[in-house]
Design a protein around this motif. Structure first.
Motif, short mmCIF file in Angstrom:
data_model
loop_
_atom_site.label_atom_id
_atom_site.label_comp_id
_atom_site.label_asym_id
_atom_site.label_seq_id
_atom_site.Cartn_x
_atom_site.Cartn_y
_atom_site.Cartn_z
N VAL A 1 58.75 45.46 49.45
CA VAL A 1 57.67 44.52 49.72
C VAL A 1 56.86 44.26 48.45
CG1 VAL A 1 55.61 44.08 51.10
CG2 VAL A 1 57.58 45.27 52.11
N THR B 1 66.71 47.52 51.18
CA THR B 1 65.98 46.49 51.92
C THR B 1 64.48 46.70 51.85
OG1 THR B 1 66.04 47.76 53.98
CG2 THR B 1 67.87 46.26 53.57
N ASP B 2 63.77 45.63 52.18
CA ASP B 2 62.33 45.66 52.41
C ASP B 2 61.52 46.24 51.25
OD1 ASP B 2 62.92 44.54 54.82
OD2 ASP B 2 62.53 46.33 56.02
N ASN C 1 57.29 39.26 42.82
CA ASN C 1 58.74 39.48 42.72
C ASN C 1 59.18 39.84 41.31
OD1 ASN C 1 60.11 38.88 45.38
ND2 ASN C 1 58.83 37.05 45.19
N THR D 1 61.81 35.40 49.94
CA THR D 1 62.73 36.51 50.16
C THR D 1 63.83 36.40 49.12
OG1 THR D 1 62.31 36.59 52.53
CG2 THR D 1 64.37 37.58 51.75
N GLN E 1 53.24 46.74 46.66
CA GLN E 1 52.86 45.49 47.32
C GLN E 1 51.93 44.63 46.48
OE1 GLN E 1 52.87 48.51 48.63
NE2 GLN E 1 53.61 48.55 50.74
N ARG F 1 62.24 40.25 56.61
CA ARG F 1 62.51 41.68 56.49
C ARG F 1 63.89 42.01 57.08
NH1 ARG F 1 57.30 43.94 55.41
NH2 ARG F 1 56.22 42.18 54.41
N ASP G 1 59.13 35.25 54.33
CA ASP G 1 59.16 36.71 54.22
C ASP G 1 60.07 37.24 55.32
OD1 ASP G 1 58.60 39.48 54.46
OD2 ASP G 1 56.61 39.21 53.62
N VAL H 1 59.37 39.57 49.74
CA VAL H 1 60.15 40.80 49.91
C VAL H 1 61.46 40.66 49.13
CG1 VAL H 1 61.30 39.98 52.01
CG2 VAL H 1 61.04 42.45 51.63
N HIS I 1 65.45 42.23 48.71
CA HIS I 1 66.57 43.04 49.18
C HIS I 1 67.59 43.09 48.04
CE1 HIS I 1 64.81 42.50 53.14
NE2 HIS I 1 64.99 41.19 53.06
#
Length: 573
Positions: free
Chosen positions: A286, A283-284, A176, A209, A172, A247, A245, A291, A293
């Motif tokens: 973080v 997925t997810d 990215n 995202t 976290q 999820r 964001d 986030v 995927h």
């Protein structure tokens, strides 16, 4: 949670070094004195002697942090076990690459809290500042966890602090792009981000995202062509980024998400989560500014027709042809268009080099626009027997009797969505809009005949309304004539003789293979007749018909393996 003020990488490294070297203490607001450190090994040595922390030790060595964790402290280290690095979805090589040293420093210092925090201190809602500059949130529900990583072994005492072993790597604290840098399966995406120059914006701000294509997703497109076009690359990558964001739990079937590029992507949960039909495979993930995927395909629906062709390896010849014909701007327009796109192998049946000659640009434009129908016609809209008017002005015919076909060319892939229409791939080049001379000019095996038609000044006649049926000798048929005979026919003084020879191969009317009758005597444009023989395969005056029913705008061509000279007298021959 984490501050929205993002320190630069150098600033974070300086902060980490300063805190590590000075041994600052920060447990919680009420803690003003540091507990006495346990006697024994320092944290770095303790970790190196713990078998389940070998990957962490290797990472500390690669980041140059071993000596720092041997300092006075005290420190609290949330130490991911080896399996946690495996579950990260990154190979050890990706984590330890020298070019990722800055990323690795940020990642590891995010797991270190100044001061000595024991398991008893880990209470609900406690926020611990990390050396990286971010923060960890504690949750004791179901056992102590930090940022969702479970503490599987607590209060391992060291001389300069305490170690808690956790079952996940906490990413976290990375943005990215940093997260992508240590994920082996998205290295191609990382290269693309850097090439497009948009990596920096995604390193801060947000939240974002990202639907991140894995490396294998790029195998389905021409990644080299994509990387070579900066504008297209930026457009494509921004189409994978959605502000906010979002999820996995936030995704609903049928959701339409607006991307940074400005177009929309559609979510489907039928048969597993998908975006624009691409499967979401992880997925997810973080990060500090959103986030990630992972998906198994590159999303190309924001591309226009020309852009989509550019990055599709199986239609690269079509792309070159569109460029040569000067049609790039036209097919980048709003449309919409339905394009029946010949695959590369389809062009093997034509003389591509001749087709791309500057003097054939108008012919090429006519040929290519004959593959384009105004409007968006998907596979489900095709009707058996329907005739569709093309941009060129003539019609193409749909045949659904044994799989979808257009003018007899099989449709091999359907409904390739683009932002200005749809593309269907076909296995043949549609040439029915060309007249006999145009069609012959791009037929690789009749180049000698084309030269002869030009020398005989017959191109205008055979480009006329007709219809005509031409029995066209292939190149090897001319090569089989007596030495010097072809050269003699092409001499300017023999133009009348050459016209007689060539028009003897032309019959008025449109006679298909199915119309040929055994033994029939058929009158030619030259005035004499040719004899049809169907015994053992169709023949004309004994010359074998080697290809039939090459349909043109003003008639039909059949290829033969001999030159018909029976109309000439002894002197002429």
């Amino acid at each position: 949670m984490r501050s929205t003020i993002f320190r630069s990488r150098p600033a974070r490294r300086l902060l980490a070094a300063a805190v590590l070297s000075l041994g600052l203490v920060a447990c919680d607001d009420d803690d003003t004195t540091a507990p006495t450190p346990a006697q024994g090994s320092d944290i770095a040595t303790l970790a190196s002697n713990t078998g389940d922390l070998s990957t962490l030790v290797a990472a500390l060595q690669a980041a140059g942090l071993v000596e720092a964790l041997q300092g006075d402290g005290p420190f609290t280290v949330f130490a991911p076990r080896d399996a946690a690095f495996t579950a990260l979805g990154a190979t050890l090589d990706a984590v330890l690459q020298s070019e990722n040293a800055d990323v690795l420093t940020d990642l590891l210092t995010y797991h270190v809290v100044p001061g000595r925090v024991t398991a008893a201190d880990l209470r609900e809602g406690l926020v611990l500042p990390t050396l990286e500059g971010g923060s960890l949130e504690v949750s004791p529900e179901g056992g102590a966890s930090v940022n969702g990583a479970n503490v599987v072994s607590a209060d391992i005492e060291a001389s300069n602090g305490v170690v808690h072993v956790i079952d996940a790597v906490m990413t976290q604290g990375l943005n990215n792009v940093q997260r992508a840098a240590i994920t082996a399966d998205v290295s191609t995406l990382l290269t693309a981000l850097e090439a497009a120059g948009i990596a920096h914006p995604l390193q801060g701000g947000g939240p974002f995202t990202i639907f991140a294509p894995v490396n294998s997703a790029f195998d389905a497109i021409d990644a080299g062509a994509l990387l070579a076009d900066a504008d297209l690359l930026s457009k494509t990558l921004n189409y994978h980024v959605v502000p906010g964001d979002i999820r996995a739990a936030d995704l609903n079937d049928g959701d339409v998400l607006v991307t940074l590029e400005g177009s929309r992507i559609r979510v489907s949960l039928d048969g597993g989560a998908k975006v624009n039909g691409a499967n979401i495979t992880a997925t997810d993930i973080v990060v500090d500014n959103g986030v990630i995927h992972l998906i198994d395909a590159v999303l190309v629906e924001a591309m226009d027709a020309v852009e989509r062709v550019t990055v599709t390896p199986s239609v690269s010849t079509l792309g070159a042809a569109l460029s040569s014909a000067g049609l790039l701007d036209a097919l980048s327009a709003s449309g919409p268009f339905t394009i029946f796109a010949p695959v590369n192998a389809a062009f093997d049946a034509v003389d591509v080099n001749a087709l791309l000659l500057p003097e054939n640009q108008m012919l090429l434009r006519d040929l290519l626009t004959y593959h384009v129908v105004p409007g968006t016609i998907r596979a489900g809209d095709l009707v058996d027997g329907a005739e569709l008017e093309t941009l060129e002005g003539n019609m193409v015919r749909v045949d659904l009797s044994s799989g979808a076909k257009i003018n007899g060319a099989s449709v091999v892939a359907t409904d390739i969505e683009i932002d200005n229409g749809v593309i269907h791939l076909i296995d043949g080049v549609l040439q029915e809009s060309l007249n006999i001379v145009e069609r012959a000019s791009i037929e690789a095996d009749v180049s000698t005949l084309v030269t002869a038609v030009g020398a005989a000044d017959l191109a205008g006649v055979l480009s006329g309304p007709g219809p005509f049926t031409v029995f066209a000798p292939v190149n090897s048929a001319f090569a089989a004539l007596a030495p010097g005979q072809v050269d003699a026919l092409l001499e300017p003084g023999n133009i009348g003789l050459l016209q007689d020879v060539l028009t003897y191969h032309v019959i008025p009317g449109d006679i298909r293979a199915a119309d040929l009758v055994d033994g029939a005597q058929v009158a030619t444009v030259e005035g004499n007749t040719v004899t049809i023989d169907l015994d053992g395969g169709p023949k004309v005056n004994g010359a074998n018909v080697v290809a039939t029913d090459i349909v043109t705008e003003n008639g039909v061509i059949h290829l033969i393996d001999g030159v018909l000279l029976e109309s000439l007298n002894i002197v002429e021959r």
